[in-house]
Structure formats: C-alpha cells, structure tokens
Motif scaffolding. Sequence first.
Motif, PDB file in Angstrom:
ATOM      1  N   GLU A   1       0.796  -1.224   0.000  1.00  7.95           N
ATOM      2  CA  GLU A   1       0.000   0.000   0.000  1.00  7.95           C
ATOM      3  C   GLU A   1       0.833   1.280   0.000  1.00  7.95           C
ATOM      4  O   GLU A   1       0.522   2.214  -0.746  1.00  7.95           O
ATOM      5  CB  GLU A   1      -0.992  -0.008   1.160  1.00  7.95           C
ATOM      6  CG  GLU A   1      -2.142  -0.984   0.960  1.00  7.95           C
ATOM      7  CD  GLU A   1      -2.867  -0.783  -0.366  1.00  7.95           C
ATOM      8  OE1 GLU A   1      -3.090   0.395  -0.763  1.00  7.95           O
ATOM      9  OE2 GLU A   1      -3.198  -1.778  -1.027  1.00  7.95           O
ATOM     10  N   PRO A   2       1.887   1.402   0.822  1.00  8.97           N
ATOM     11  CA  PRO A   2       2.691   2.631   0.738  1.00  8.97           C
ATOM     12  C   PRO A   2       3.340   2.817  -0.635  1.00  8.97           C
ATOM     13  O   PRO A   2       3.475   3.944  -1.112  1.00  8.97           O
ATOM     14  CB  PRO A   2       3.745   2.447   1.839  1.00  8.97           C
ATOM     15  CG  PRO A   2       3.144   1.457   2.785  1.00  8.97           C
ATOM     16  CD  PRO A   2       2.339   0.540   1.931  1.00  8.97           C
ATOM     17  N   ALA A   3       3.724   1.710  -1.264  1.00  6.31           N
ATOM     18  CA  ALA A   3       4.311   1.804  -2.604  1.00  6.31           C
ATOM     19  C   ALA A   3       3.272   2.277  -3.615  1.00  6.31           C
ATOM     20  O   ALA A   3       3.567   3.098  -4.496  1.00  6.31           O
ATOM     21  CB  ALA A   3       4.892   0.452  -3.015  1.00  6.31           C
ATOM     22  N   ARG A   4       2.068   1.766  -3.497  1.00 11.69           N
ATOM     23  CA  ARG A   4       0.988   2.214  -4.392  1.00 11.69           C
ATOM     24  C   ARG A   4       0.700   3.703  -4.179  1.00 11.69           C
ATOM     25  O   ARG A   4       0.462   4.439  -5.141  1.00 11.69           O
ATOM     26  CB  ARG A   4      -0.267   1.389  -4.138  1.00 11.69           C
ATOM     27  CG  ARG A   4      -0.178  -0.047  -4.637  1.00 11.69           C
ATOM     28  CD  ARG A   4      -1.386  -0.860  -4.229  1.00 11.69           C
ATOM     29  NE  ARG A   4      -1.254  -2.251  -4.652  1.00 11.69           N
ATOM     30  CZ  ARG A   4      -1.792  -3.280  -4.015  1.00 11.69           C
ATOM     31  NH1 ARG A   4      -2.507  -3.086  -2.912  1.00 11.69           N
ATOM     32  NH2 ARG A   4      -1.621  -4.511  -4.473  1.00 11.69           N
TER      33      ARG A   4
ATOM     34  N   LEU B   1       2.091  -3.351  -8.445  1.00 14.48           N
ATOM     35  CA  LEU B   1       2.029  -1.922  -8.758  1.00 14.48           C
ATOM     36  C   LEU B   1       1.688  -1.631 -10.211  1.00 14.48           C
ATOM     37  O   LEU B   1       1.325  -0.499 -10.540  1.00 14.48           O
ATOM     38  CB  LEU B   1       3.373  -1.261  -8.420  1.00 14.48           C
ATOM     39  CG  LEU B   1       3.922  -1.490  -7.008  1.00 14.48           C
ATOM     40  CD1 LEU B   1       5.282  -0.820  -6.858  1.00 14.48           C
ATOM     41  CD2 LEU B   1       2.953  -0.991  -5.955  1.00 14.48           C
ATOM     42  N   GLY B   2       1.861  -2.625 -11.072  1.00 14.19           N
ATOM     43  CA  GLY B   2       1.553  -2.419 -12.481  1.00 14.19           C
ATOM     44  C   GLY B   2       2.628  -1.700 -13.263  1.00 14.19           C
ATOM     45  O   GLY B   2       2.374  -1.222 -14.373  1.00 14.19           O
ATOM     46  N   VAL B   3       3.848  -1.607 -12.715  1.00 12.19           N
ATOM     47  CA  VAL B   3       4.961  -0.970 -13.425  1.00 12.19           C
ATOM     48  C   VAL B   3       6.196  -1.861 -13.344  1.00 12.19           C
ATOM     49  O   VAL B   3       6.338  -2.673 -12.425  1.00 12.19           O
ATOM     50  CB  VAL B   3       5.302   0.425 -12.839  1.00 12.19           C
ATOM     51  CG1 VAL B   3       4.148   1.390 -13.034  1.00 12.19           C
ATOM     52  CG2 VAL B   3       5.687   0.329 -11.364  1.00 12.19           C
ATOM     53  N   VAL B   4       7.081  -1.684 -14.314  1.00 13.20           N
ATOM     54  CA  VAL B   4       8.350  -2.409 -14.356  1.00 13.20           C
ATOM     55  C   VAL B   4       9.470  -1.373 -14.439  1.00 13.20           C
ATOM     56  O   VAL B   4       9.690  -0.762 -15.491  1.00 13.20           O
ATOM     57  CB  VAL B   4       8.409  -3.366 -15.562  1.00 13.20           C
ATOM     58  CG1 VAL B   4       9.735  -4.140 -15.559  1.00 13.20           C
ATOM     59  CG2 VAL B   4       7.234  -4.331 -15.537  1.00 13.20           C
ATOM     60  N   PRO B   5      10.172  -1.117 -13.342  1.00 16.63           N
ATOM     61  CA  PRO B   5      11.165  -0.038 -13.324  1.00 16.63           C
ATOM     62  C   PRO B   5      12.305  -0.223 -14.327  1.00 16.63           C
ATOM     63  O   PRO B   5      12.718  -1.346 -14.633  1.00 16.63           O
ATOM     64  CB  PRO B   5      11.697  -0.078 -11.892  1.00 16.63           C
ATOM     65  CG  PRO B   5      10.553  -0.640 -11.095  1.00 16.63           C
ATOM     66  CD  PRO B   5       9.950  -1.675 -11.998  1.00 16.63           C
TER      67      PRO B   5
END
Length: 267
Positions: free
Chosen positions: A109-112, A155-159
């Motif tokens: 949750e904090p990452a989102r 998160l739905g992203v790929v850094p």
Amino acid sequence: MNILLSVLGLTLAASVGAAPIPADEKPVQKVRTGFIEGWNQVPLKRLEDQAARYRGTYYLEGLHNTRRIALTFDDGPSSYTTALLKVLDKHQVKATFFFLGNQVEASPEPARAALKAGHTIANHSYDHPYLTGLTPAQLWGAQFGRTQRIFKDKLGVVPALLRPPYGFIDDNQIAQLTAQRQKLILWSIDTQDWYVARQLGAANALYNTVLNHVHPEAIVLMHDGGGNRAGTVEAVDMLIPVLKKQGYEFVTVDRLIGTPAYLDQPG
C-alpha cells in the motif's frame, strides 16, 4: 584500457574508442560526502571509477550543471514511506523510491500511494544482499528480476532504474543488468542516515550534510526503511524550503538523467 585525454581544456578518463564527452557535460562524476571506515561500505574510488567507465549507464549524479536535485530513498516501503509522502506532498516535491521486492510483497500500500502521488518507483533488489557473491542466475532470477515481477503484479509498473544494495556491484553484473535495459543509479551525496540515526540530533546532522555538499544535479541517498528513519523525515521537511530558496528544483532521477522511469514490459 583507459587513457587520459585532454579535450578543450577538460581532463577526463575515457576508454579507447569512446565518443568524446560533450562540452556541456560534466567530465567526471564524484561522491561529495566522506567515507565511514569499518562499516563495509563501497570505496568511493570504486564508485567513481565505475561511473567513468560506464558513463550513460551508471550514474553518481546528473551529467549537466542545472540547479536540479534528486532526493532518493532506499529500503522501503515502510511506515516512514507514508510519513515521507506527507512531507513531499506538503512541499509539492517528487522523489525516487528504491523499494525492496520483499517489502513491496509484504506491504504494497505505501508503494501504491507513492506511485499514485507521482513519485518514481525503482528496484533495490529483493532482500538487500551483497551482490558480488551472487551468480548471474541469482542476480536476476532471485533478486532484480524477481522484484520486477513483484512490482508488475503489485504496482503495475516495471522499473528501468535500479540501485545495487550497499553500492557494491562488479563489472560483469553491470553488463548483465544493462542487457536488461536497466540504468544503475548510485549517489553523489550520501547522507549516511543509516549511521546518523543512531545519534541524537539526527535530523540536524542530515540537514547539514546535504547543505554542506549540495551541488548541481546531485543525487541524494537517504532511506525510508531498514531502521528508525524519523530523523530522515524531519530532515527532508527542513531541507526542501531552504534548497528551493537557493534555486534548486526537485526532480525524479529519470527526469534528472533524461530516461524513461519504466519499461514497457517485464524483463
């Protein structure tokens, strides 16, 4: 083999056959803060040598001289991430969070919230090992690649940005991670909040470290996990208005170096 070149009065280290560094770019990158002996930290010369040899892939700082600065936070997400997000929102500043895969897995949750607020999410490995003892399969499969898959799922992203834990990474590993379309982000200012947090007056010490070493296109290393980070949160709240008065703009690392924050698909 490296040779020493002098071009237009600039002395720089470059590999044979490498393109000359444009006149509007810094000829060298370096760490401005000191080194704490006895804590198994990466030697500063090693950081600077790798930055010189892997220019455009491995960064200690931005390559130009604009009055921009990137605040970066390692080892979260944690409850301190939530506190930092409130401070950053208060000052309308965006930062870069190098999250651990196991922390996002356990507490997404904090990452989102950081992603939703417009901060950049980057990869700091799965569980923070010393990388130089890992095999190529372990480096990607058990650490960075595993974390990419968690970020994609949670998160739905790929850094497209990563930071090696402790700053230790060998040349073969740099090549392996570059093949995965990653930019390696180190730092030019280490606030040493992981060490200073043990002392009274941590916030003031961190505040002074940054102000005494700030420079154009600095990448500032701090932490939002891995220990008591209350001093870090307080120091950030103190620093932002002062640095803004000095003419600094706060940007994410991807904006600082002019690269995409995320890949279009998992590696």
